[in-house]
Scaffold this motif. Structure first.
Motif, PDB file in Angstrom:
ATOM      1  N   TYR A 252     -45.293  64.819  85.207  1.00  0.00           N
ATOM      2  CA  TYR A 252     -44.925  65.445  86.455  1.00  0.00           C
ATOM      3  C   TYR A 252     -44.087  64.797  87.244  1.00  0.00           C
ATOM      4  CZ  TYR A 252     -44.619  68.796  89.918  1.00  0.00           C
ATOM      5  OH  TYR A 252     -44.561  69.520  91.739  1.00  0.00           O
ATOM      6  N   ASN A 253     -42.845  65.410  87.637  1.00  0.00           N
ATOM      7  CA  ASN A 253     -42.443  64.358  88.538  1.00  0.00           C
ATOM      8  C   ASN A 253     -41.658  65.241  89.259  1.00  0.00           C
ATOM      9  OD1 ASN A 253     -39.541  63.826  89.615  1.00  0.00           O
ATOM     10  ND2 ASN A 253     -38.435  62.973  87.112  1.00  0.00           N
ATOM     11  N   LYS A 254     -42.018  65.740  91.183  1.00  0.00           N
ATOM     12  CA  LYS A 254     -41.782  65.760  91.623  1.00  0.00           C
ATOM     13  C   LYS A 254     -40.583  66.938  92.172  1.00  0.00           C
ATOM     14  CE  LYS A 254     -42.434  62.029  95.664  1.00  0.00           C
ATOM     15  NZ  LYS A 254     -43.153  62.284  96.577  1.00  0.00           N
ATOM     16  N   ASN A 255     -39.392  65.303  91.994  1.00  0.00           N
ATOM     17  CA  ASN A 255     -38.232  65.709  92.097  1.00  0.00           C
ATOM     18  C   ASN A 255     -37.637  66.783  91.177  1.00  0.00           C
ATOM     19  OD1 ASN A 255     -37.876  63.407  94.195  1.00  0.00           O
ATOM     20  ND2 ASN A 255     -37.874  61.808  91.875  1.00  0.00           N
ATOM     21  N   LYS A 256     -38.126  66.961  89.705  1.00  0.00           N
ATOM     22  CA  LYS A 256     -37.623  68.082  89.025  1.00  0.00           C
ATOM     23  C   LYS A 256     -38.073  69.659  89.623  1.00  0.00           C
ATOM     24  CE  LYS A 256     -37.801  65.534  84.789  1.00  0.00           C
ATOM     25  NZ  LYS A 256     -38.497  65.276  83.770  1.00  0.00           N
ATOM     26  N   LYS A 257     -37.124  70.907  88.820  1.00  0.00           N
ATOM     27  CA  LYS A 257     -37.799  72.201  89.181  1.00  0.00           C
ATOM     28  C   LYS A 257     -38.860  72.107  88.068  1.00  0.00           C
ATOM     29  CE  LYS A 257     -33.358  73.472  91.273  1.00  0.00           C
ATOM     30  NZ  LYS A 257     -31.967  74.662  91.243  1.00  0.00           N
ATOM     31  N   ASN A 258     -39.697  73.259  88.296  1.00  0.00           N
ATOM     32  CA  ASN A 258     -40.672  73.760  87.801  1.00  0.00           C
ATOM     33  C   ASN A 258     -40.570  74.817  87.009  1.00  0.00           C
ATOM     34  OD1 ASN A 258     -42.564  71.301  88.122  1.00  0.00           O
ATOM     35  ND2 ASN A 258     -41.948  72.385  90.539  1.00  0.00           N
TER      36      ASN A 258
ATOM     37  N   LYS B   7     -37.877  69.796  79.165  1.00  0.00           N
ATOM     38  CA  LYS B   7     -38.364  68.847  79.868  1.00  0.00           C
ATOM     39  C   LYS B   7     -38.041  67.456  80.200  1.00  0.00           C
ATOM     40  CE  LYS B   7     -41.447  67.664  76.389  1.00  0.00           C
ATOM     41  NZ  LYS B   7     -41.146  68.403  75.192  1.00  0.00           N
ATOM     42  N   LYS B   8     -36.751  67.452  79.791  1.00  0.00           N
ATOM     43  CA  LYS B   8     -35.432  66.660  80.354  1.00  0.00           C
ATOM     44  C   LYS B   8     -35.150  67.290  81.947  1.00  0.00           C
ATOM     45  CE  LYS B   8     -33.628  65.433  75.999  1.00  0.00           C
ATOM     46  NZ  LYS B   8     -32.095  66.022  74.918  1.00  0.00           N
ATOM     47  N   ASN B   9     -34.956  68.320  82.137  1.00  0.00           N
ATOM     48  CA  ASN B   9     -34.519  68.374  82.791  1.00  0.00           C
ATOM     49  C   ASN B   9     -36.133  69.632  83.911  1.00  0.00           C
ATOM     50  OD1 ASN B   9     -31.449  67.548  83.092  1.00  0.00           O
ATOM     51  ND2 ASN B   9     -31.565  68.822  81.881  1.00  0.00           N
ATOM     52  N   PHE B  10     -36.571  69.399  83.869  1.00  0.00           N
ATOM     53  CA  PHE B  10     -38.054  70.691  84.382  1.00  0.00           C
ATOM     54  C   PHE B  10     -39.154  70.279  84.443  1.00  0.00           C
ATOM     55  CE2 PHE B  10     -34.377  73.812  83.797  1.00  0.00           C
ATOM     56  CZ  PHE B  10     -33.960  73.859  84.603  1.00  0.00           C
ATOM     57  N   ASN B  11     -40.287  70.471  84.561  1.00  0.00           N
ATOM     58  CA  ASN B  11     -41.399  69.744  84.518  1.00  0.00           C
ATOM     59  C   ASN B  11     -42.109  70.948  83.935  1.00  0.00           C
ATOM     60  OD1 ASN B  11     -41.736  67.682  86.165  1.00  0.00           O
ATOM     61  ND2 ASN B  11     -41.860  68.695  88.034  1.00  0.00           N
TER      62      ASN B  11
END
Length: 219
Positions: free
Chosen positions: A59-65, A94-98
């Motif tokens: 999970y990356n909080k800087n990505k959109k979900n 998954k490269k650009n989103f959670n």
């Protein structure tokens, strides 16, 4: 709705404008009323909604979900076919989103193999059976559904939605067509993807779905 219901009920109650539109198209003399969906009152804020996922290494909080809500398919030879067919197809996102998947509770409890496959592909799996899914739907950038209640929950919460289709010849899909299910009719109004879609086509339809003009059309 099934044809015979026109003679059974005088008034239809629905949660969204799109449901009312579909009912009126089929039963042009029917009275339809829009009502509130009390299940989705008093939802959590975004920080609280996604707090559970922050400890997940993927999970990356800087990505959109993106929240994926597959229905449960329990036909013997199509068990969880909707997940099996789609998880590798959309995995590149998954490269650009959670990419968070919430399997149906019956899948979580009964199909450990598919959960293992999803974990191996580094999906973020929502195992919390007590979670109010409305919290995550409301604060996600985009929702993936296929059939059943989550489709209409997402529309009710005014969130961008993409439908992931099963093959036209699947038993589950054919049964829905035979029963004249709203799950089939609603695909005339919403963006959906077929399993043979390319990455480029998937990205294009996501872009359409996130467009404000499209969102206003379906809400």
């Amino acid at each position: 709705p099934y044809n015979f219901l026109k003679e059974v009920f005088d008034i239809f109650l629905a949660y969204t404008d799109i449901e009312i539109s579909l009912i009126k198209k089929k039963f042009n003399t029917t009275i339809c009323k829009k009502i509130d969906y009390f299940r989705y009152k008093n939802l959590s804020n975004k920080k609280k909604a996604f707090n559970d996922f922050e400890d997940n290494k993927h999970y990356n909080k800087n990505k959109k979900n993106i929240y994926w809500l597959p229905t449960h398919i329990d036909l013997d030879d199509e068990n969880d076919l909707n997940i099996e067919l789609w998880f590798k197809k959309i995995g590149f996102l998954k490269k650009n989103f959670n990419l968070i998947i919430r399997p149906h509770p019956k899948t979580i409890l009964g199909n450990k193999n598919i959960l293992k496959e999803l974990a191996n592909e580094k999906f973020i799996i929502d195992y919390n059976l007590n979670r109010k899914i409305g919290d995550i739907i409301k604060h996600s950038a985009l929702v993936f559904c296929d059939y059943g209640g989550p489709v209409f929950s997402t529309i009710y919460l005014n969130k961008p939605l993409v439908l992931l289709n099963l093959p036209k010849n699947s038993k589950y899909n054919l049964a829905l067509k035979t029963s004249q299910s709203l799950d089939i009719k609603i695909r005339q109004e919403l963006v959906s993807l077929d399993i043979n879609s390319t990455e480029k086509e998937i990205l294009k339809k996501i872009s359409i779905t996130l467009n404000n003009k499209y969102k206003k059309k379906i809400i």
